[in-house]
Write an enzyme that holds these catalytic residues in place. Sequence first.
Site, short mmCIF file in Angstrom:
data_model
loop_
_atom_site.label_atom_id
_atom_site.label_comp_id
_atom_site.label_asym_id
_atom_site.label_seq_id
_atom_site.Cartn_x
_atom_site.Cartn_y
_atom_site.Cartn_z
N HIS A 1 20.64 57.25 12.68
CA HIS A 1 20.19 57.89 13.94
C HIS A 1 21.38 58.62 14.54
O HIS A 1 22.47 58.04 14.68
CB HIS A 1 19.75 56.86 14.97
CG HIS A 1 18.50 56.11 14.63
ND1 HIS A 1 17.27 56.72 14.46
CD2 HIS A 1 18.27 54.78 14.46
CE1 HIS A 1 16.36 55.80 14.20
NE2 HIS A 1 16.94 54.62 14.18
N ASP B 1 21.49 51.74 10.74
CA ASP B 1 21.46 51.68 12.20
C ASP B 1 22.85 51.49 12.82
O ASP B 1 23.11 51.93 13.94
CB ASP B 1 20.57 50.53 12.67
CG ASP B 1 19.09 50.92 12.69
OD1 ASP B 1 18.79 52.08 12.97
OD2 ASP B 1 18.26 50.04 12.43
N TYR C 1 23.00 52.02 23.02
CA TYR C 1 22.42 51.50 21.79
C TYR C 1 23.01 50.12 21.47
O TYR C 1 22.30 49.16 21.17
CB TYR C 1 22.74 52.49 20.67
CG TYR C 1 22.05 52.27 19.36
CD1 TYR C 1 20.81 52.84 19.11
CD2 TYR C 1 22.64 51.52 18.36
CE1 TYR C 1 20.18 52.66 17.89
CE2 TYR C 1 22.01 51.33 17.14
CZ TYR C 1 20.78 51.90 16.92
OH TYR C 1 20.15 51.72 15.70
N ASP D 1 11.09 53.43 11.14
CA ASP D 1 11.78 54.68 11.45
C ASP D 1 12.72 55.12 10.33
O ASP D 1 13.26 56.23 10.38
CB ASP D 1 12.55 54.58 12.78
CG ASP D 1 13.43 53.37 12.87
OD1 ASP D 1 13.07 52.32 12.30
OD2 ASP D 1 14.50 53.46 13.50
N HIS E 1 20.21 45.07 11.92
CA HIS E 1 19.67 44.12 12.87
C HIS E 1 18.43 43.41 12.37
O HIS E 1 17.76 42.71 13.14
CB HIS E 1 19.37 44.84 14.21
CG HIS E 1 18.28 45.88 14.13
ND1 HIS E 1 17.21 45.85 14.97
CD2 HIS E 1 18.08 46.93 13.30
CE1 HIS E 1 16.40 46.87 14.69
NE2 HIS E 1 16.92 47.53 13.69
N HIS F 1 17.22 49.76 5.01
CA HIS F 1 16.56 48.95 6.05
C HIS F 1 15.10 49.37 6.09
O HIS F 1 14.79 50.56 6.04
CB HIS F 1 17.28 49.25 7.38
CG HIS F 1 16.68 48.68 8.60
ND1 HIS F 1 16.04 47.47 8.65
CD2 HIS F 1 16.64 49.17 9.88
CE1 HIS F 1 15.64 47.24 9.89
NE2 HIS F 1 15.98 48.26 10.66
N GLU G 1 12.67 49.11 8.38
CA GLU G 1 11.93 49.41 9.60
C GLU G 1 11.29 50.80 9.48
O GLU G 1 11.79 51.69 8.80
CB GLU G 1 12.88 49.35 10.80
CG GLU G 1 12.15 49.12 12.10
CD GLU G 1 13.10 48.84 13.26
OE1 GLU G 1 14.32 48.68 13.02
OE2 GLU G 1 12.61 48.78 14.40
N HIS H 1 10.61 50.98 19.77
CA HIS H 1 10.24 49.56 19.75
C HIS H 1 9.18 49.32 20.82
O HIS H 1 9.39 48.56 21.76
CB HIS H 1 11.46 48.66 20.00
CG HIS H 1 12.51 48.80 18.95
ND1 HIS H 1 13.84 48.54 19.18
CD2 HIS H 1 12.44 49.15 17.64
CE1 HIS H 1 14.53 48.75 18.09
NE2 HIS H 1 13.72 49.11 17.13
#
Length: 492
Positions: A227, A166, A194, A83, A147, A79, A81, A23
């Site tokens: 992750h 996540d 985290y 990554d 998130h 998700h 994002e 991020h």
Amino acid sequence: MTIHVKNNIHWVGQRDWEVRDFHGTEYKTLKGTSYNSYLIREGKNVLIDTVDHKFSREFVQNLAAVIDLASIDYVVINHAEEDHAGALSELMARIPGTPIYCTHNAIDSITGHHHHPEWNFHPVKTGDSLDIGNGKQLVFIETPMLHWPDSMMTYMTGDAVLFSNDAFGQHYCDEHLFNDEVDQTELMEQCQRYYANILTPFSPLVTAKIKEVLGFNLPVSMVATSHGVVWRDDPTQIILKYLEWADQYQEDRITLFYDSMSNNTRMMADAIAQGIHEVDPSVAVKIYNVSRHDKNEILTQVFRSKGILVGSSTMNNVMMPKVAGMLEEITGLRFRNKRAAAFGSYGWTGGAVDRIQTRLMDAGFDISFPLKTKWRPDGSALAECREHGRQIARQWALQPLAVPRSNTTHATAVTTATVIATPIATNDAIAMNNDRGMLCTVCQWIYDPALGEPDQLVAPETPWAAVPESFLCPGCGIGKEVFEPCTVGNRK
Ligand SMILES: Cc1cc2nc3c(=O)[nH]c(=O)nc-3n(C[C@H](O)[C@H](O)[C@H](O)COP(=O)(O)O)c2cc1C
């Protein structure tokens, strides 16, 4: 390279030993990370998530070595994002018509990143399922704002694997994939870091979503995160940890952090900590200089603490910038049920300590008395600091906060650019005023009774209590349960 996960499920992700920033530079990934992607080969071939965009080419090459890409029947994106969905452009260039299963919100965020509105999207909602043959199904569970608005989890029946994305993950890289194979202390440290740094603001949603998922009574043999490790040994342990962390978590711990130009405020910090320790040797006390220490570690310590002491000398009438930055982060993380107080050295008019006190109050902390010292503390000033520490220790040990903040009408002052703040002096004033505005603790949208909300068919002057239970936040789509009274009444 692939790793066998269970039956016909294989890990086809990417390890990233060297990444140190996430991020932007907001999250220091001191232990690296991994991007977990899974290939399911049942009657249908399904790919769950991809990897970070910087590994797109390797990912697609590796995948093509394992399976004829044209035989992938479905892609599931939990998700959007970068990554997790970052390799989509590279992949979809090879299999452009393959159906992509994702939430309705994810169509917006995937398209916003990859700019391919023509992709074959199949939006899903909680409870929707996809038959993948051999008597197995994928069941989708939306997890909005955990998130991002687009987030979801995917549950595979038969094998009872929850692909949680996540949630329950951690930035942790290891040649082993499963939770029982890695160093347990390192693993739990990274899980907590985290949660503290990413999920704390969403704690009310974490609790509600876990209870919802547990309510389905689905067996869970593995939690396959996006992750870090796959939880196969006692997978519910991390789910129970999340419930604990989401419930205004704290230990018998006090954290001090400060910044200092010439060590005067540091001397205060040391003496205050000594005073705390004298009165209460059992309380864990840690001190951090924000200029020299890993910011995410300090925030994790704040997460673990029952109270924090924030120090800064005065520089040009204000606090030192790194302390201001930490307070901004702490405000965003929306900690609850914690105490705080400011301290610091000054030369003439001061100013930093009062500003810190105000900012801590705005951030929702229960405020104790501050301490200021002029110039470098001498023997008697240090004695005063030690006495201050003793008093703090006594107050914070003997007078625990009576009622968790989430159950009171005590409002959080909001200082975002989108609202006009109305300072409120006391808790009583807040209680009297609690119909003025309601803040969505997830996305910061504000319900103002004066304006109502035409989109939701709520008329102006409708008090919050009369707003229908079916009301959904226009900002993030979540219900009334995540709203708190706030000290502002006007939305621009
Ligand atoms: C660049 C600079 C600006 C300062 N500005 C102020 C100020 O606006 N008001 C004040 O009371 N003291 C001011 N001071 C004095 C410091 O607050 C004082 O020296 C203090 O003891 C330093 O503590 P520290 O060693 O923890 O940084 C300033 C000092 C410096 C070096």
